[in-house]
Design an enzyme around this catalytic site. Sequence first.
Site, PDB file in Angstrom:
ATOM      1  CB  VAL A  85      -0.966   0.000   1.192  1.00 49.76           C
ATOM      2  CG1 VAL A  85      -1.742   1.312   1.253  1.00 49.76           C
ATOM      3  CG2 VAL A  85      -1.927  -1.175   1.092  1.00 49.76           C
ATOM      4  CG  ASP A  86       3.254   2.758   3.364  1.00 49.84           C
ATOM      5  OD1 ASP A  86       2.355   3.610   3.385  1.00 49.84           O
ATOM      6  OD2 ASP A  86       3.746   2.264   4.400  1.00 49.84           O
TER       7      ASP A  86
END
Length: 399
Positions: free
Chosen positions: A168-169
């Site tokens: 996600v990051d």
Amino acid sequence: MSGALAGFRVIDLTRVLGGPYCTQILGDHGAEIIKVEPPQGDETRDWGPPFSGDYSSYFAGVNRNKRGIALDLSRGPGRAVVMRLLEGADVLVENFKTGTLEKWGMGYEQTLAREFPRLIHLRISGFGADGPLGGYPGYDAVVQACAGLISINGSAGAEPVRMGIPMVDLGTGLIAVNGILMAALERERSGSGQFIEVTLYDSAISLLHPQAANFFMSGKTPKLTGDSHPNIAPYDQFSTASCRIFLAVGNDRQFRRLCEELGRPDLAEDPRFLGNAQRTANRAGLTAELESLLADRDGEALCARLLEAGLPAGPVLDVPAVMSHPHTHHRDMVIEMAGGYRGTGIPIKLDRTPGAARRPPPAFGEHGEEILAEAGYSKSEIAALAADGILLTERRRMA
């Protein structure tokens, strides 16, 4: 500076991963990145072992090609320095808690758009400013959970697990780069900057493919499938006599060729396996057939032969094996610099304006005086900022 983004100036107020990954990509391609850290430093400096000097491997992985300055932005003089640095900057990237810049009198609509009309201001947050989850903090694993990624990751019959990399990051960082470049391209037409919001939550949902698309079309809740693909078969990991391998067979022609290479051309004519829909419906039977055919094979040799035949296949390698692989080095995907820095290479290969690793990650506050001098501060003004605790060269530990 050289590269496609030479002359592009970015003030980076981000910490942890999504924002720093975004700005490292820009820096790899020639943008000037000024990383502004808080008095305590980017917390990923402490996310180890291993460590080198005053930072961890985690920090090193996303902070090369940047100069570093440390400022106390909780005080007016520190914020005044940032406003000075924004003069002539192309981009401001930040991931403060929603509302922080506005509280400081530095919000985009409130101040920055008026003071710097060409500025592109990109904000990364967990969930955005409003809505049921608006304003809440977001870390990669939490958003993996909230956005459904954990629910589809794991082996059938087992508990769902977090994805092994901070998808996600990293995905948010890539999306942020695209947003910045889109805004920069539009600015060439309009002459105006704009505000961009990228959230971990939105990014995670956008990555939920093909499970979200499957759900929209079928109405069925996606299940854990382990290594196998929900829409394709065979697309899975298998054991061989020497190692585990992955086969990714995407069409009927490839399946027929695989069966020929494994000495069982008749499998391609089996009514259970005639097309992908049949193979997916009869996945268990197909897996059993392939496991029997692969059990006594040399996995590395087989993968080499399958690749030569145009079939996607590869041994399951660990990280050291990948980093020492001849193709990794042929593709310049390991970078080394003086001082012992090693990192992953630059995946975007521009032929005329290639990216490059020019600077190792900065020590805490390493370039503070240099950056301020370039911004027009006198030696006495710089000394005063240091004496007042606005400019820092040593981390201020939390009480």
